[in-house]
Design an enzyme around this catalytic site. Structure first.
Site, mmCIF file in Angstrom:
data_model
loop_
_atom_site.group_PDB
_atom_site.id
_atom_site.type_symbol
_atom_site.label_atom_id
_atom_site.label_comp_id
_atom_site.label_asym_id
_atom_site.label_seq_id
_atom_site.Cartn_x
_atom_site.Cartn_y
_atom_site.Cartn_z
ATOM 1 N N LYS A 39 -32.629 13.390 22.759
ATOM 2 C CA LYS A 39 -33.038 14.349 23.932
ATOM 3 C C LYS A 39 -33.982 15.443 23.232
ATOM 4 O O LYS A 39 -34.744 15.850 24.468
ATOM 5 C CB LYS A 39 -31.740 14.890 24.598
ATOM 6 C CG LYS A 39 -31.000 15.849 23.485
ATOM 7 C CD LYS A 39 -29.769 16.526 24.180
ATOM 8 C CE LYS A 39 -28.808 17.331 23.218
ATOM 9 N NZ LYS A 39 -29.498 18.644 22.854
ATOM 10 N N THR A 40 -33.786 16.213 22.149
ATOM 11 C CA THR A 40 -34.694 16.897 21.813
ATOM 12 C C THR A 40 -36.272 16.462 21.495
ATOM 13 O O THR A 40 -37.033 17.216 22.113
ATOM 14 C CB THR A 40 -34.348 17.538 20.573
ATOM 15 O OG1 THR A 40 -32.944 17.772 20.422
ATOM 16 C CG2 THR A 40 -34.924 18.833 19.942
ATOM 17 N N GLU A 226 -28.802 21.202 27.062
ATOM 18 C CA GLU A 226 -27.530 21.401 27.013
ATOM 19 C C GLU A 226 -26.965 21.877 28.389
ATOM 20 O O GLU A 226 -26.297 22.690 28.468
ATOM 21 C CB GLU A 226 -26.921 22.151 26.077
ATOM 22 C CG GLU A 226 -27.211 21.684 24.328
ATOM 23 C CD GLU A 226 -26.626 20.644 23.879
ATOM 24 O OE1 GLU A 226 -25.775 20.051 24.753
ATOM 25 O OE2 GLU A 226 -26.518 20.246 22.750
ATOM 26 N N GLN A 256 -20.048 15.369 27.486
ATOM 27 C CA GLN A 256 -19.991 16.350 26.081
ATOM 28 C C GLN A 256 -19.842 17.901 26.386
ATOM 29 O O GLN A 256 -20.211 18.823 25.627
ATOM 30 C CB GLN A 256 -21.560 16.038 25.114
ATOM 31 C CG GLN A 256 -21.688 14.907 24.453
ATOM 32 C CD GLN A 256 -22.771 14.796 23.395
ATOM 33 O OE1 GLN A 256 -22.795 15.313 22.537
ATOM 34 N NE2 GLN A 256 -23.709 14.206 24.016
ATOM 35 N N ARG A 616 -19.990 11.523 16.214
ATOM 36 C CA ARG A 616 -20.636 12.284 15.055
ATOM 37 C C ARG A 616 -20.928 11.302 14.204
ATOM 38 O O ARG A 616 -21.737 11.417 13.153
ATOM 39 C CB ARG A 616 -19.855 13.662 14.476
ATOM 40 C CG ARG A 616 -19.427 14.515 15.651
ATOM 41 C CD ARG A 616 -20.596 15.117 16.109
ATOM 42 N NE ARG A 616 -20.901 14.371 17.473
ATOM 43 C CZ ARG A 616 -21.858 14.523 18.408
ATOM 44 N NH1 ARG A 616 -23.066 15.193 17.980
ATOM 45 N NH2 ARG A 616 -21.915 14.066 19.534
#
Length: 682
Positions: A39-40, A226, A256, A616
């Site tokens: 996403k970044t 976010e 999330q 993770r």
């Protein structure tokens, strides 16, 4: 305008869905970005695309996120894409920094003078303490509760005058009265607190059309990262700024959303579609982090939560290893298993220490694990919590231990001479220090000298003498026999537990701190036992304490060190991170999901937390649980977490549970363990 080579190359590196998200600028856009879906890259490429391809001025763009770290990373990545002064005036900041900029630009409208103060949570707490103690005797717990309630009201856009109508009982009515007084005092001090940084701009833009028009001209495109973590006031800030043009992109993942306890509203993703009917939803489902098996487990688990927008993560990383579920006898066996596995797997797989992460629901779970890692001399870094050795009660206990084996340790003496309180004041210690320096002896030795009576009053000498004689007595008992028993007796005789109760904000905190001290002494006793053939011999207490002291010093020196270490962190703190090998500890009912969530009926958020933990992991994932766990001095039976039953059974490999375990795999594991030990010894 032709596309610059740099932006063309950047877009070519994105997958089709990411490219669609980066190029879509004609209206409101929700990028539903699954864990590890890049996403970044989408946000940063989109900023460069808006400036380089669409000709938008950087000063008209604002990108906001939640942490300074995330904002810094985003700014750096955008900076690498832009040339010369292309990025001049671009806003990349946290929500709170954007709010602060609006307040600074609207001081006169808001009725503040230049040079206003920003109260941090401790400043705010001090003001609340002053206000509350005028009315009644208050303790730290009450002050914290009122501070939390005021913060919640501000996040929900409830103003001081309205709070009383939201008060359902006497406690919240009292908090509403304090809220009014607190707000008046802040204004009188020309100050704002952290929550005001969002509340004040929202109220201003909502109630002042001129200010709203000014800021809509300034910010013509918004990107929000976010988005699932936004609260009511943050949602309203974005909505007010963007309602006219509807030119924005928000990136989020409802799966999330794990911060409801601090006001986050995952339902804001749903409200967005209602407020902006033209909302274009683009799903990023390709994961660049994890194996197929790990993603299948994550998808299956989170499928038990209700969804407005369905998505399924997939990856081209191959299926990978099965997910192991290890059932242990008790919590100490669980910590022992994780520590010893990390040691042998590091050698077997030629991994770095930093490739391993251990995640847990609560910081208290790290206590035993830290001690086991120390036993195996495994370097580790504790994030999102206080390290065992940096806790005050452990520092106190360590200072007593240091003074017992070395009465010349002046730092240890100064830490504990008045813990518990012995009425030895700073004036007395200053005179004692001057006398000891003149005589060239330690502070402890100076307390035994007759000459001290010449520089200190009789009562002060008597208090110091009582303390040193007490320590001398403990040292004699240690020399005569059972050193550990003498140390335990010392802690009881000086009633350290009562001291903790006097100074803790709640009895449960004092109990936990005392339990930490007993854990330290238990581990000291265990470290005195020699391994293997020398099991009957005991190490002397001096060398055992010295090893603990060295461990403490090394940990302090390594505070800022970002070297090769195993990562220990809570699941909340792990969000946004990834590791090749992940251990999730404590998969038990009342731990994950947590008891409070079970009682409050908020299991969905706990499931999202487990989902965050699972995603993770890049290569291997191990889930551990204990059959029994200690709580309040009792050994309690544990029930496996309901989330284990929600995982795909064919992808799980059980250990320590006869009805689920494959005998051949158990035998192979035994051979692996022996081979690992041989390579260690070799």
């Amino acid at each position: 305008m032709s596309t610059s080579p740099s932006i063309r190359q950047r877009l070519a590196k994105l997958n089709p869905r990411q490219q669609e998200a980066a190029r879509y600028i004609d209206g409101p856009c929700l990028v539903l970005a699954g864990a590890g879906s890049g996403k970044t890259s989408v946000i940063t490429t989109k900023i460069a695309y808006l400036i380089q391809e669409c000709g938008m001025s950087a000063r008209k763009i604002a990108a906001v996120t939640f942490t300074n770290k995330a904002a810094r990373e985003m700014k750096e990545r955008v900076g690498e894409m832009l040339q010369g002064r292309e990025g001049h005036g671009l806003t990349v900041s946290t929500f709170h920094t954007l709010g602060l900029n609006i307040i600074r630009g609207e001081l006169k409208t808001l009725g503040y003078k230049p040079g206003f103060s920003l109260f941090d949570p401790e400043d705010a707490k001090a003001l609340l303490r002053d206000l509350m103690q005028k009315e009644a005797d208050t303790d730290a717990e009450q002050i914290n509760a009122v501070q939390g309630q005021i913060s919640q009201w501000k996040n929900d856009l409830v103003l001081p005058g309205q709070a009383i109508s939201h008060a359902a009982d006497e406690d919240t009515q009292y908090a509403a009265r304090v809220y009014e007084a607190y707000s008046r005092h802040l204004k009188a001090y020309n100050a704002v607190d952290f929550d005001d940084l969002i509340l004040l701009p929202v109220v201003l833009l909502r109630d002042n059309p001129d200010a709203l028009a000014r800021w809509r001209r300034k910010i013509q495109y918004m990107l929000v990262d976010e988005y699932q973590d936004t609260n009511v006031s943050q949602y309203q800030l974005v909505k007010l700024l963007m309602a006219e043009r509807a030119t924005f992109t928000v990136v989020g993942d409802d799966d999330q959303s794990i911060y409801a306890w601090r006001g986050a509203r995952p339902e804001n993703l749903v409200t967005l579609g209602e407020d902006f009917p033209r909302l274009n939803v683009i799903k990023l489902e390709q994961n660049y982090r994890s194996t197929g098996t790990i993603l299948r487990a994550a998808n299956t688990l989170i499928g038990n939560n209700p969804h407005v927008y369905e998505k399924t993560l997939w990856s081209e990383m191959g299926q990978g290893d099965a997910i192991r579920v290890i059932v242990n006898r008790h919590e100490e066996a669980e910590a022992e298993r994780v520590a010893s596995e990390i040691l042998t797997r590091r050698i077997k797989e030629r991994a770095e220490w930093r490739d391993f992460a251990v995640l847990y629901r609560g910081n208290f779970q790290a206590r035993l694990l830290e001690l086991k890692l120390q036993h195996y001399q495994i370097p580790y870094k504790l994030s999102g919590g206080t390290s065992f050795f940096s806790r005050n009660e452990i520092k106190d206990a360590m200072a007593y231990l240091r003074l017992l084996i070395n009465p010349g340790d002046d730092n240890a003496f100064l830490r504990i001479v008045n813990v518990p309180r012995r009425e030895v004041g700073p004036g007395t210690l200053e005179k004692l220090a001057n006398y000891a320096t003149e005589r060239q002896v330690s502070l402890f030795a100076a307390c035994h000298e007759i000459g001290l009576e010449q520089v200190l009053p009789t009562r002060a000498v008597e208090r110091l003498s009582r303390f040193t004689h007490f320590i001398d007595g403990v040292r004699r008992r240690m020399d005569q026999g059972d050193a550990i028993a003498a140390i335990r007796d010392m802690l009881r005789e000086m009633d350290y537990e009562a001291w903790l109760f006097q100074n803790a904000s709640a009895p449960t905190i004092a109990e936990r701190r005392m339990a930490n001290v007993w854990t330290l002494i238990d581990q000291l006793e265990k470290s005195m036992q020699r391994d293997d053939d020398d099991a009957d011999e005991t190490d002397d207490v001096e060398s055992a304490i010295s090893r603990l002291v060295l461990r403490d010093i090394l940990e302090q020196q390594a505070e800022e060190d970002d070297s090769d270490r195993v990562q220990l962190l809570t699941m909340h703190a792990s969000k946004g991170l990834e590791f090749p090998h992940v251990y999730l500890m404590g998969l038990e009912e009342e731990l994950l999901p947590h008891r409070n969530a079970i009682e409050a009926g908020t299991i969905e958020e706990e499931r999202r937390l487990a989902y965050v933990g699972i995603t993770r992991a890049r290569r291997t994932l191990t889930l551990t649980l204990a059959r029994q766990r200690k709580a309040y001095g009792e050994l309690l039976d544990c029930t496996p977490s309901r989330f284990l039953e929600e995982l795909p059974p064919d992808d799980l490999e059980w250990e320590g549970r006869a009805d689920k375990e494959d005998p051949e795999k158990k035998q192979a594991r035994g051979k692996d363990a022996i081979a690992g030990l041989r390579s260690l010894l070799g």
